[in-house]
Structures are given as structure tokens and as C-alpha cells.
Scaffold this motif. Sequence first.
Motif, PDB file in Angstrom:
ATOM      1  N   LEU A 102      29.381  38.417  36.720  1.00  0.00           N
ATOM      2  CA  LEU A 102      29.618  39.855  36.599  1.00  0.00           C
ATOM      3  C   LEU A 102      30.967  40.155  35.945  1.00  0.00           C
ATOM      4  O   LEU A 102      31.203  41.287  35.505  1.00  0.00           O
ATOM      5  N   HIS A 103      31.833  39.144  35.892  1.00  0.00           N
ATOM      6  CA  HIS A 103      33.161  39.302  35.296  1.00  0.00           C
ATOM      7  C   HIS A 103      33.431  38.084  34.413  1.00  0.00           C
ATOM      8  O   HIS A 103      34.262  37.234  34.736  1.00  0.00           O
ATOM      9  N   PRO A 104      32.713  37.974  33.309  1.00  0.00           N
ATOM     10  CA  PRO A 104      32.700  36.724  32.545  1.00  0.00           C
ATOM     11  C   PRO A 104      34.018  36.363  31.885  1.00  0.00           C
ATOM     12  O   PRO A 104      34.211  35.205  31.485  1.00  0.00           O
ATOM     13  N   PHE A 105      34.950  37.313  31.759  1.00  0.00           N
ATOM     14  CA  PHE A 105      36.236  37.014  31.143  1.00  0.00           C
ATOM     15  C   PHE A 105      37.367  36.915  32.167  1.00  0.00           C
ATOM     16  O   PHE A 105      38.540  36.880  31.790  1.00  0.00           O
ATOM     17  N   SER A 106      37.029  36.891  33.461  1.00  0.00           N
ATOM     18  CA  SER A 106      38.037  36.751  34.506  1.00  0.00           C
ATOM     19  C   SER A 106      38.116  35.292  34.926  1.00  0.00           C
ATOM     20  O   SER A 106      37.151  34.725  35.458  1.00  0.00           O
ATOM     21  N   ALA A 107      39.265  34.675  34.681  1.00  0.00           N
ATOM     22  CA  ALA A 107      39.418  33.239  34.935  1.00  0.00           C
ATOM     23  C   ALA A 107      39.392  32.924  36.423  1.00  0.00           C
ATOM     24  O   ALA A 107      39.901  33.684  37.251  1.00  0.00           O
ATOM     25  N   VAL A 108      38.796  31.779  36.731  1.00  0.00           N
ATOM     26  CA  VAL A 108      38.820  31.221  38.079  1.00  0.00           C
ATOM     27  C   VAL A 108      39.520  29.877  37.987  1.00  0.00           C
ATOM     28  O   VAL A 108      39.156  29.026  37.173  1.00  0.00           O
ATOM     29  N   GLY A 109      40.529  29.676  38.830  1.00  0.00           N
ATOM     30  CA  GLY A 109      41.315  28.453  38.721  1.00  0.00           C
ATOM     31  C   GLY A 109      42.317  28.558  37.586  1.00  0.00           C
ATOM     32  O   GLY A 109      42.571  29.642  37.054  1.00  0.00           O
ATOM     33  N   ALA A 110      42.875  27.407  37.201  1.00  0.00           N
ATOM     34  CA  ALA A 110      43.964  27.449  36.232  1.00  0.00           C
ATOM     35  C   ALA A 110      43.986  26.211  35.353  1.00  0.00           C
ATOM     36  O   ALA A 110      43.530  25.130  35.726  1.00  0.00           O
ATOM     37  N   VAL A 111      44.532  26.424  34.154  1.00  0.00           N
ATOM     38  CA  VAL A 111      44.918  25.344  33.250  1.00  0.00           C
ATOM     39  C   VAL A 111      46.448  25.289  33.277  1.00  0.00           C
ATOM     40  O   VAL A 111      47.103  26.304  33.014  1.00  0.00           O
ATOM     41  N   THR A 112      46.994  24.154  33.626  1.00  0.00           N
ATOM     42  CA  THR A 112      48.445  23.985  33.602  1.00  0.00           C
ATOM     43  C   THR A 112      48.787  22.804  32.704  1.00  0.00           C
ATOM     44  O   THR A 112      47.948  21.930  32.441  1.00  0.00           O
ATOM     45  N   ILE A 113      50.009  22.793  32.207  1.00  0.00           N
ATOM     46  CA  ILE A 113      50.476  21.646  31.426  1.00  0.00           C
ATOM     47  C   ILE A 113      51.759  21.111  32.041  1.00  0.00           C
ATOM     48  O   ILE A 113      52.554  21.856  32.621  1.00  0.00           O
ATOM     49  N   HIS A 114      51.940  19.799  31.892  1.00  0.00           N
ATOM     50  CA  HIS A 114      53.031  19.083  32.549  1.00  0.00           C
ATOM     51  C   HIS A 114      53.676  18.192  31.496  1.00  0.00           C
ATOM     52  O   HIS A 114      53.037  17.284  30.971  1.00  0.00           O
ATOM     53  N   ARG A 115      54.948  18.466  31.191  1.00  0.00           N
ATOM     54  CA  ARG A 115      55.590  17.951  29.988  1.00  0.00           C
ATOM     55  C   ARG A 115      56.628  16.887  30.347  1.00  0.00           C
ATOM     56  O   ARG A 115      57.548  17.131  31.116  1.00  0.00           O
ATOM     57  N   LEU A 116      56.448  15.723  29.753  1.00  0.00           N
ATOM     58  CA  LEU A 116      57.348  14.595  29.979  1.00  0.00           C
ATOM     59  C   LEU A 116      58.032  14.230  28.668  1.00  0.00           C
ATOM     60  O   LEU A 116      57.351  13.888  27.695  1.00  0.00           O
ATOM     61  N   PRO A 117      59.373  14.283  28.593  1.00  0.00           N
ATOM     62  CA  PRO A 117      60.044  13.891  27.350  1.00  0.00           C
ATOM     63  C   PRO A 117      59.807  12.417  27.029  1.00  0.00           C
ATOM     64  O   PRO A 117      59.930  11.547  27.900  1.00  0.00           O
TER      65      PRO A 117
END
Length: 310
Positions: free
Chosen positions: A287-302
Motif C-alpha cells: 500500500l506504500h510501495p515507495f516507503s522503505a523498510v529497513g536500511a542500507v548502510t555503508i561502512h568505510r575503512l581507509p
Amino acid sequence: MDHFLDKSHGRFGFSANETPALKISPGTGETIGFETSDEVYAQLHEFRDMEKLTVGINPVTGPVYVEGAQPGDALAVTIHEIRLKDRGWSVSLPGSGALQHVMGQEMFTRRVPIDDDGVHVTSRHTFAPSPMIGCIGTAPAEGSNSTIMPSTPQGGNMDLVQCRPGSTVYLPVMVEGAYLSIGDIHAIMAEGESSFVAIEAEGIAVVSVDVVKGMALRAPRVETADEWIFVGLGNPVQESITRGYEDMFAFLVDGHGWDRGDAYAVMSAVGHSQLGGPTGSADPDPLHPFSAVGAVTIHRLPKAVLASGD
């Protein structure tokens, strides 16, 4: 480039059930051009009405069958170049993005000229292009993954600015041949993509492909000139953060033989975490196809810590 797939090869899912548009041998250095389409944004600009669309949203071009790629391997997709065309689009889709409440229910669209001077976002603001690939992935073990949302362990619409020329994207292989597809080029995009639809642009992504045998990944990784980036996927967001950091820890301890305490201390000092793209990590409510569930995160290591840590 050595091979070219035009936008007529656009598909609306990542699936091994699709007939490959191309078969290649990995590690040859041969380049493949993936042309993407902006037709949906041109139609939204013309009609301002989702019901009048005659094309789907966010097609990916492909798939490419990579010989020798087997489940448990990883594809290494090096992005050499992204060629933009003469226009991009800024669009507000009602019900999508972090600005949906302030933008309201009326659709906003803007044609954004692109020329030698840059990306003309407004009459007063012209920015240097910073093209990137929003949607890149391999096929799941069965069925089909969305090209819109959510992002999945095989990639998808991650919308990471680090998927840019000079970077290598590592994707899990779940089926023989991997079935690589690419779409959703952006001329420029702020990290996190507040608008859900950034400066979308038709273009050609030029890449080469290799296979890393036995590199079993539970989520994509991106290698830039200066960093290793580990993608976290989870619901709620803390699960995403935990999984991304766990993958970074395993990279140091299992992949590079680091002492566990050293990895823990270095990560606490320079292992940065932030939100990735806005597409979530679990299927949205229909019913809300553009509402995100959960998350995408990024984790940056030099990368610099590896030179002093190995």
C-alpha cells in the motif's frame, strides 16, 4: 569499448530466468557498455501522471552471463567510465523520499540540461558532473529481485555515490553465470538521495568484469581508490549497521590475519558508518510501495590501515 548493450535490453528485475543479452569470459579486460534509459522520467515530465506511463520505472540493462562464475564466488565489476547524454531529471514522486511531506501530493518534474559547463540544476546552480550507477546487481538463487526496492544481498537499487568511475563493485554470485545487470545512472547525486529520485540521466556505463573464486559475500562491497566500503542490510537500521561492521571485522581478521583486538581498536578509530541509499532492505508495504523498510548502510575503512596493519 569491446561490447555494447543498448537500452532495448532493459529489464525490470534481476533474474536468471532472463535470456542473457551477452556472454563473456571474465578477467580479459574487455569492456562492456551498458546503456540506460530515462524514458520514464521524460514521460513523467510530459504527463505528470503515473497512470499514463507506458514504460516501467528503473529498468536495468542486461543480463550478462559471466562464464565460470559459480555460487560462492563474487563478481568484481570495475567501473571505467560513465558517459552522460544531454539531459537529466529532477522528479518528486508523491509518497517517496525524505522530502515527501514538504513536497506534497503534486508531482514536481524538471528537465536538467547537461553540457560542457556542467549539470544545470537551476538557472543559478550549475554543478560539475559526478556520475554514478544507482542500480547494479546479480540474480538471486531463485525468483526475481526488484530494480526499485529493496536493496538485496545481490545488490540492486543501492544508490551509492561510491559506485562511480574508478571503483570496483563486488557482488555475490548466487547462480551459474551470475547474470549481471546495470541501470539507473545519475549525473550527480547527494549521499543518501533525499529526493529518492536524484538527477537521473540516460547514459552509458563502461565496465569490465572478473570473477573472484571462493569470495562468498553476504552483501556487496565497493573498493575505491582510498577505501573499502562494506554494505550493511537490515531491519531495523541497527541490524544493518551491525552486519556492515561485522563484515568489516571479518575482512580484517579472516581476510588479512589481523589480531581481533587490533581490528576492534582500528575500527573504533577510523571505521566510519553512514546511511546509504533510501531503498531499504526489506519488501515495502504494497500500500506504500515507495516507503522503505529497513536500511542500507555503508561502512568505510581507509585502505591506508592495511599497509600498516598487514
